[in-house]
Design a protein around this motif. Structure first.
Motif, PDB file in Angstrom:
ATOM      1  N   ASP A  93      28.930   7.123 -61.623  1.00  0.00           N
ATOM      2  CA  ASP A  93      27.887   6.219 -62.111  1.00  0.00           C
ATOM      3  C   ASP A  93      26.974   5.775 -60.974  1.00  0.00           C
ATOM      4  O   ASP A  93      25.754   5.640 -61.155  1.00  0.00           O
ATOM      5  CB  ASP A  93      28.515   5.003 -62.793  1.00  0.00           C
ATOM      6  N   ALA A  94      27.558   5.544 -59.796  1.00  0.00           N
ATOM      7  CA  ALA A  94      26.756   5.147 -58.631  1.00  0.00           C
ATOM      8  C   ALA A  94      25.804   6.271 -58.234  1.00  0.00           C
ATOM      9  O   ALA A  94      24.648   6.022 -57.871  1.00  0.00           O
ATOM     10  CB  ALA A  94      27.674   4.784 -57.461  1.00  0.00           C
ATOM     11  N   TRP A  95      26.286   7.505 -58.325  1.00  0.00           N
ATOM     12  CA  TRP A  95      25.419   8.652 -58.007  1.00  0.00           C
ATOM     13  C   TRP A  95      24.294   8.761 -59.030  1.00  0.00           C
ATOM     14  O   TRP A  95      23.141   9.047 -58.659  1.00  0.00           O
ATOM     15  CB  TRP A  95      26.255   9.932 -57.989  1.00  0.00           C
ATOM     16  N   VAL A  96      24.589   8.540 -60.296  1.00  0.00           N
ATOM     17  CA  VAL A  96      23.563   8.583 -61.339  1.00  0.00           C
ATOM     18  C   VAL A  96      22.485   7.539 -61.049  1.00  0.00           C
ATOM     19  O   VAL A  96      21.272   7.822 -61.153  1.00  0.00           O
ATOM     20  CB  VAL A  96      24.182   8.350 -62.738  1.00  0.00           C
ATOM     21  N   ASN A  97      22.893   6.329 -60.677  1.00  0.00           N
ATOM     22  CA  ASN A  97      21.926   5.274 -60.351  1.00  0.00           C
ATOM     23  C   ASN A  97      21.077   5.655 -59.142  1.00  0.00           C
ATOM     24  O   ASN A  97      19.869   5.358 -59.092  1.00  0.00           O
ATOM     25  CB  ASN A  97      22.657   3.957 -60.081  1.00  0.00           C
ATOM     26  N   LYS A  98      21.702   6.333 -58.183  1.00  0.00           N
ATOM     27  CA  LYS A  98      20.966   6.797 -57.006  1.00  0.00           C
ATOM     28  C   LYS A  98      19.869   7.781 -57.405  1.00  0.00           C
ATOM     29  O   LYS A  98      18.732   7.697 -56.928  1.00  0.00           O
ATOM     30  CB  LYS A  98      21.939   7.456 -56.023  1.00  0.00           C
ATOM     31  N   VAL A  99      20.210   8.705 -58.298  1.00  0.00           N
ATOM     32  CA  VAL A  99      19.222   9.681 -58.763  1.00  0.00           C
ATOM     33  C   VAL A  99      18.080   8.981 -59.496  1.00  0.00           C
ATOM     34  O   VAL A  99      16.900   9.303 -59.304  1.00  0.00           O
ATOM     35  CB  VAL A  99      19.888  10.733 -59.676  1.00  0.00           C
ATOM     36  N   LYS A 100      18.430   8.009 -60.342  1.00  0.00           N
ATOM     37  CA  LYS A 100      17.405   7.301 -61.104  1.00  0.00           C
ATOM     38  C   LYS A 100      16.471   6.498 -60.209  1.00  0.00           C
ATOM     39  O   LYS A 100      15.304   6.275 -60.555  1.00  0.00           O
ATOM     40  CB  LYS A 100      18.071   6.379 -62.128  1.00  0.00           C
ATOM     41  N   ASN A 101      16.980   6.055 -59.067  1.00  0.00           N
ATOM     42  CA  ASN A 101      16.170   5.219 -58.169  1.00  0.00           C
ATOM     43  C   ASN A 101      15.364   6.042 -57.165  1.00  0.00           C
ATOM     44  O   ASN A 101      14.426   5.513 -56.555  1.00  0.00           O
ATOM     45  CB  ASN A 101      17.070   4.238 -57.409  1.00  0.00           C
ATOM     46  N   THR A 102      15.725   7.302 -56.962  1.00  0.00           N
ATOM     47  CA  THR A 102      15.053   8.091 -55.917  1.00  0.00           C
ATOM     48  C   THR A 102      14.302   9.309 -56.449  1.00  0.00           C
ATOM     49  O   THR A 102      13.468   9.871 -55.745  1.00  0.00           O
ATOM     50  CB  THR A 102      16.071   8.576 -54.863  1.00  0.00           C
ATOM     51  N   GLY A 103      14.591   9.714 -57.668  1.00  0.00           N
ATOM     52  CA  GLY A 103      14.002  10.947 -58.179  1.00  0.00           C
ATOM     53  C   GLY A 103      12.662  10.743 -58.852  1.00  0.00           C
ATOM     54  O   GLY A 103      12.227   9.616 -59.120  1.00  0.00           O
ATOM     55  N   SER A 104      11.994  11.862 -59.123  1.00  0.00           N
ATOM     56  CA  SER A 104      10.732  11.850 -59.860  1.00  0.00           C
ATOM     57  C   SER A 104      11.008  12.201 -61.326  1.00  0.00           C
ATOM     58  O   SER A 104      12.169  12.319 -61.720  1.00  0.00           O
ATOM     59  CB  SER A 104       9.757  12.864 -59.244  1.00  0.00           C
ATOM     60  N   ALA A 105       9.971  12.390 -62.104  1.00  0.00           N
ATOM     61  CA  ALA A 105      10.130  12.706 -63.525  1.00  0.00           C
ATOM     62  C   ALA A 105      10.034  14.222 -63.727  1.00  0.00           C
ATOM     63  O   ALA A 105       9.171  14.880 -63.143  1.00  0.00           O
ATOM     64  CB  ALA A 105       9.085  11.987 -64.351  1.00  0.00           C
ATOM     65  N   LEU A 106      10.919  14.748 -64.558  1.00  0.00           N
ATOM     66  CA  LEU A 106      10.854  16.166 -64.924  1.00  0.00           C
ATOM     67  C   LEU A 106      10.211  16.269 -66.305  1.00  0.00           C
ATOM     68  O   LEU A 106      10.855  16.029 -67.331  1.00  0.00           O
ATOM     69  CB  LEU A 106      12.249  16.786 -64.926  1.00  0.00           C
ATOM     70  N   THR A 107       8.940  16.601 -66.300  1.00  0.00           N
ATOM     71  CA  THR A 107       8.201  16.778 -67.549  1.00  0.00           C
ATOM     72  C   THR A 107       8.035  18.277 -67.811  1.00  0.00           C
ATOM     73  O   THR A 107       8.363  19.108 -66.965  1.00  0.00           O
ATOM     74  CB  THR A 107       6.825  16.120 -67.451  1.00  0.00           C
ATOM     75  N   LYS A 108       7.502  18.599 -68.968  1.00  0.00           N
ATOM     76  CA  LYS A 108       7.267  20.016 -69.277  1.00  0.00           C
ATOM     77  C   LYS A 108       6.259  20.623 -68.305  1.00  0.00           C
ATOM     78  O   LYS A 108       6.332  21.807 -67.973  1.00  0.00           O
ATOM     79  CB  LYS A 108       6.808  20.167 -70.723  1.00  0.00           C
ATOM     80  N   GLN A 109       5.307  19.800 -67.822  1.00  0.00           N
ATOM     81  CA  GLN A 109       4.327  20.291 -66.863  1.00  0.00           C
ATOM     82  C   GLN A 109       4.970  20.542 -65.493  1.00  0.00           C
ATOM     83  O   GLN A 109       4.747  21.579 -64.857  1.00  0.00           O
ATOM     84  CB  GLN A 109       3.167  19.299 -66.714  1.00  0.00           C
ATOM     85  N   SER A 110       5.801  19.593 -65.031  1.00  0.00           N
ATOM     86  CA  SER A 110       6.452  19.776 -63.728  1.00  0.00           C
ATOM     87  C   SER A 110       7.517  20.862 -63.782  1.00  0.00           C
ATOM     88  O   SER A 110       7.803  21.514 -62.776  1.00  0.00           O
ATOM     89  CB  SER A 110       7.078  18.452 -63.256  1.00  0.00           C
ATOM     90  N   TYR A 111       8.077  21.097 -64.986  1.00  0.00           N
ATOM     91  CA  TYR A 111       9.039  22.180 -65.124  1.00  0.00           C
ATOM     92  C   TYR A 111       8.375  23.538 -64.901  1.00  0.00           C
ATOM     93  O   TYR A 111       8.978  24.446 -64.306  1.00  0.00           O
ATOM     94  CB  TYR A 111       9.695  22.154 -66.503  1.00  0.00           C
ATOM     95  N   VAL A 112       7.146  23.687 -65.354  1.00  0.00           N
ATOM     96  CA  VAL A 112       6.418  24.945 -65.155  1.00  0.00           C
ATOM     97  C   VAL A 112       6.302  25.249 -63.663  1.00  0.00           C
ATOM     98  O   VAL A 112       6.474  26.399 -63.226  1.00  0.00           O
ATOM     99  CB  VAL A 112       5.025  24.877 -65.806  1.00  0.00           C
ATOM    100  N   GLU A 113       6.041  24.225 -62.860  1.00  0.00           N
ATOM    101  CA  GLU A 113       5.965  24.415 -61.408  1.00  0.00           C
ATOM    102  C   GLU A 113       7.341  24.725 -60.826  1.00  0.00           C
ATOM    103  O   GLU A 113       7.482  25.597 -59.961  1.00  0.00           O
ATOM    104  CB  GLU A 113       5.385  23.157 -60.747  1.00  0.00           C
ATOM    105  N   LEU A 114       8.349  24.016 -61.315  1.00  0.00           N
ATOM    106  CA  LEU A 114       9.714  24.233 -60.817  1.00  0.00           C
ATOM    107  C   LEU A 114      10.198  25.643 -61.118  1.00  0.00           C
ATOM    108  O   LEU A 114      10.921  26.251 -60.324  1.00  0.00           O
ATOM    109  CB  LEU A 114      10.664  23.211 -61.455  1.00  0.00           C
ATOM    110  N   ALA A 115       9.791  26.188 -62.261  1.00  0.00           N
ATOM    111  CA  ALA A 115      10.276  27.496 -62.706  1.00  0.00           C
ATOM    112  C   ALA A 115       9.671  28.651 -61.923  1.00  0.00           C
ATOM    113  O   ALA A 115      10.147  29.784 -62.033  1.00  0.00           O
ATOM    114  CB  ALA A 115       9.999  27.675 -64.198  1.00  0.00           C
ATOM    115  N   LYS A 116       8.645  28.390 -61.121  1.00  0.00           N
ATOM    116  CA  LYS A 116       8.047  29.468 -60.333  1.00  0.00           C
ATOM    117  C   LYS A 116       9.059  29.980 -59.298  1.00  0.00           C
ATOM    118  O   LYS A 116       9.811  29.192 -58.715  1.00  0.00           O
ATOM    119  CB  LYS A 116       6.777  28.983 -59.634  1.00  0.00           C
TER     120      LYS A 116
END
Length: 304
Positions: free
Chosen positions: A228-251
């Motif tokens: 749970d602490a790791w999940v909170n860490k991800v929520k506090n430090t990560g960005s949003a994965l949207t369908k648009q950002s996924y297209v960039e990630l999938a390259k």
């Protein structure tokens, strides 16, 4: 070279060979991995019941009937022995029958689609193989990661697996079975880690130039609170994965660092699985509409 030296070399070779088992399928850290290791050992021992005597007899007969051993009986017209036929057929048949029973039972018990009974509620992780990296989506927690998989020890995990494009194979050797990821399809796998630790995961199926970099750490936390602490860490430090950002990630990219996504678009995994189905459906609809259009055009031309 003395017999003692030969024994020392053989022992050193055995130790060296076994040292390579650390971190692999013969060093399991989960119940599925333990069961599969037992299956490997049992199958190997049963096969060695035939292999070892054959090797030993090959060496013995080569030595016994070597050139210069004139005192041995020479029987050029010998052609058949009922006793030998009985042995060489009965023993393999028994071994194959035993292996057949074991294989049938283990196939049912170790079915990767089968939830782990008696282990409690499963954590769900959606796995997407990309060129050349791994995306892990946690639908219940609403987060995602790249090239880092985290889960609590002693908690069963249900993996839903697909691919963005090229077929890959999701494999954590110390935890158990590998299973393929394929575009437009969803496969499933259930695993559990019996102790905390960091285990190596990778793709076991060649998928192109960046294949060697498709590796990730599978981290089993000591407690659910640590998870749970790791999940909170991800929520506090990560960005949003949207369908648009996924297209960039999938390259296609190689040796990607670990990335965190604090939020994920709803039904992201489902849309990845179904994107080829939707494209096919649109194409089919066009094809279905074309005959009607052609007929209408022909009717208009006839009227003219």
């Amino acid at each position: 070279m003395s017999i003692r030296n030969l024994c020392n070399i053989a022992l050193a070779s055995l130790v060296l060979a076994l040292s390579g088992c650390k971190g692999g399928v013969l060093d399991p850290k989960g119940q599925i991995g333990v069961d599969e290791k037992y299956l490997i050992i049992v199958a190997t021992v049963l096969m060695l019941i035939v292999v070892i005597p054959v090797i030993a007899m090959t060496i013995y007969f080569a030595w016994k009937y070597r050139d210069g051993r004139d005192q041995e009986i020479y029987a050029p017209k010998w052609a058949h022995s009922t006793k030998i036929e009985a042995v060489v057929w009965t023993i393999p048949i028994i071994i194959v029958a035993i292996l057949g029973v074991i294989t049938w039972q283990s196939t049912q018990q170790l079915d990767p689609y089968k939830p782990l009974e008696g282990k409690g509620k499963h954590l769900t992780v959606e796995v997407v193989s990309l060129n050349w990296k791994w995306l892990f989506i946690y639908p219940e927690q609403g987060i995602a990661t790249v090239n880092e998989l985290v889960f609590p020890a002693n908690v069963p995990v249900q993996y839903k697996i697909t691919s963005e494009s090229t077929m890959n194979s999701f494999f954590i050797p110390q935890l158990g079975s590998q299973i393929y990821s394929m575009a437009g399809m969803e496969t499933k796998l259930h695993l559990i880690a019996d102790e905390p630790g960091t285990f190596k995961g990778f793709s076991a199926n060649y998928s192109g130039a960046g294949f060697t970099g498709m590796k990730f750490d599978a981290i089993a936390t000591a407690t659910e609170a640590d998870f749970d602490a790791w999940v909170n860490k991800v929520k506090n430090t990560g960005s949003a994965l949207t369908k648009q950002s996924y297209v960039e990630l999938a390259k296609p990219s190689e040796y990607d660092p670990v990335k965190y996504y604090a939020s994920v678009d709803k039904d992201m995994f489902h849309s990845i699985v179904m994107k080829y189905m939707q494209a096919h459906g649109s194409h089919a609809a066009m094809q279905h509409a074309m005959p009607e259009h052609s007929a209408h055009k022909k009717h208009s031309e006839d009227e003219e």
